[in-house]
Design an enzyme around this catalytic site. Structure first.
Site, short mmCIF file in Angstrom:
data_model
loop_
_atom_site.label_atom_id
_atom_site.label_comp_id
_atom_site.label_asym_id
_atom_site.label_seq_id
_atom_site.Cartn_x
_atom_site.Cartn_y
_atom_site.Cartn_z
N LYS A 37 0.96 -1.40 -0.16
CA LYS A 37 -0.18 0.18 0.24
C LYS A 37 1.08 1.15 0.01
O LYS A 37 0.90 2.57 -0.69
CB LYS A 37 -1.03 -0.11 1.53
CG LYS A 37 -2.11 -1.01 0.69
CD LYS A 37 -3.59 -0.83 1.57
CE LYS A 37 -4.62 -1.96 1.27
NZ LYS A 37 -5.76 -1.83 2.05
N LYS A 72 -5.01 -9.56 -6.55
CA LYS A 72 -6.66 -9.46 -5.76
C LYS A 72 -7.44 -8.90 -6.02
O LYS A 72 -7.40 -7.34 -5.97
CB LYS A 72 -7.12 -10.47 -3.94
CG LYS A 72 -6.60 -8.69 -3.48
CD LYS A 72 -6.77 -9.01 -1.95
CE LYS A 72 -6.60 -7.26 -1.10
NZ LYS A 72 -7.39 -6.91 -0.08
N LYS A 129 -11.09 -3.37 -3.10
CA LYS A 129 -11.61 -1.77 -3.38
C LYS A 129 -11.68 -0.48 -4.43
O LYS A 129 -11.85 -0.40 -4.61
CB LYS A 129 -12.29 -1.55 -2.60
CG LYS A 129 -12.94 -2.52 -1.40
CD LYS A 129 -13.72 -1.66 -0.13
CE LYS A 129 -14.75 -2.80 0.97
NZ LYS A 129 -12.64 -2.89 2.03
#
Ligand code: AQP
Length: 339
Positions: free
Chosen positions: A118, A201, A204
């Protein structure tokens, strides 16, 4: 009287209110909770403190929080039987997070792959909250002395860290205060992958809306997304062998099996000798059937959210009661003044 094994269990899990709830969140988490609640005491949280670890979520947090609450109830979570609440409404989460951070070596956090993913190349500019996210997650679980945590594969490393932190605290104070929480990673869809790239994956925050099926998508959108989902030029597989080299195909088969509650082997046997076009049509019908029910129930709940809000307020009161008792005990163990 001794508690039975099931009575002694306490399940905790949560979803971040970061928008775009998708099929991965449903199949990897919420669908399993619906089964677990039948036998076990459960606490389901909307983890809004986690959602502010990345800046872009901050101004939609209230809307997204209600949306997650609506998704829980629309998917079949019973708000009377279980506690459904918002993390920021129970101050114990932040309080315990600080205490646990004093028992977490930095070396443990440096190993967390989600932070590396991230934060990307810009680690120096990433927020401290993004780095210490796993400690807050440990606090979420341990605050209620939870024994089991159902999660998707992606959260496995964080859960292992929660176990290490619980043991470190118990060892330091020579107590048996925190249970060491067990992960529950079940089903055929523990890691639902992007429809565009089988190595990533479903998420969102993926900038491509085509990479995921959102729980708010209508039938047409779902049909189009599945039609366009990446496949290859090989025929429909005849066995699970070698599917690791065909991650997109494996993903679609796993999604199908999870929705059908059967095994990937059974799905393969059912569609053997059929082409992908046919399989994809059947898969979209299956997704539409499940998602449209959830989505229309969510819309109903969100139209007038007085009912939703009342559930969240009651849930916070119930959660707070447990949290306060445990924090009090914890302060006594540490030896804080006034405890
Ligand atoms: N692709 C997935 N497959 C299976 N399970 C998944 N989960 C998330 N993505 C998948 C599970 O859903 C629960 C809630 O996840 P979360 O919203 O708290 O955070 P996340 O794992 O970071 O989800 P996203 O979609 O990837 O969000 P962003 O893009 O904001 O980071 C967890 O149990 C998770 O395992």
């Amino acid at each position: 009287m001794e508690k039975s094994e099931e009575e002694a269990k306490l399940i905790f899990s949560g979803v971040q209110p970061t928008g775009n709830l998708h099929l991965g969140n449903y199949l990897g988490a919420i669908k399993n909770w619906v089964e677990l609640q039948k036998k076990t005491k459960c606490i389901f949280c909307i983890v809004d403190l986690h959602a502010i670890t990345t800046q872009d979520n901050q101004n939609r947090i209230l809307k997204n929080t209600r949306e997650v609450a609506a998704a829980y109830i629309a998917s079949g979570i019973d708000p009377k039987k279980n506690i459904i609440f918002v993390q920021s409404n129970v101050t114990g989460h932040s309080e315990l997070s600080w205490i646990l951070s004093c028992h977490t070596p930095i070396g443990w956090l440096n190993r967390m792959t989600q932070f590396k993913d991230k934060a990307g190349k810009n680690k120096e500019r990433a927020a401290l909250g993004l780095y210490s996210y796993p400690v807050l997650m440990a606090a979420d679980i341990l605050l209620y002395k939870s024994t089991h945590v159902p999660v998707g594969e992606d959260q496995k490393q964080h859960l292992e860290l929660s176990r290490d932190i619980a043991q470190a605290f118990n060892r330091y104070y020579d107590v048996n205060f925190f249970p060491v929480p067990e992960p529950i990673i079940t089903g055929n869809a523990t890691r639902v992958m992007s429809l565009k790239d089988g190595s990533k994956k479903m998420s969102k925050s993926d900038p491509s809306d085509q990479s995921r099926v959102n729980l708010s998508d209508d039938s047409e959108e779902i049909k189009k997304k599945i039609q366009k989902a990446k496949t290859d030029s090989e025929p429909f597989p005849s066995s699970l062998e070698n599917l690791d080299d065909r991650p997109e195909i494996k993903n679609l088969i796993n999604i199908f099996s999870s929705l059908k509650n059967n095994s990937p082997e059974e799905t393969i046997a059912q569609y053997l000798s059929k082409d992908f076009k046919y399989f994809k049509e059947e898969l979209s019908n299956l997704i539409i059937e499940r998602v449209s029910k959830i989505s229309s129930e969510m819309q109903k709940l969100l139209r007038d959210y007085t009912y939703l809000d009342s559930i969240l307020i009651q849930g916070s009161e119930r959660a707070n009661e447990i949290a306060e008792t445990n924090i009090k005990e914890l302060k006594k163990i540490i030896g804080f003044f006034g405890s």
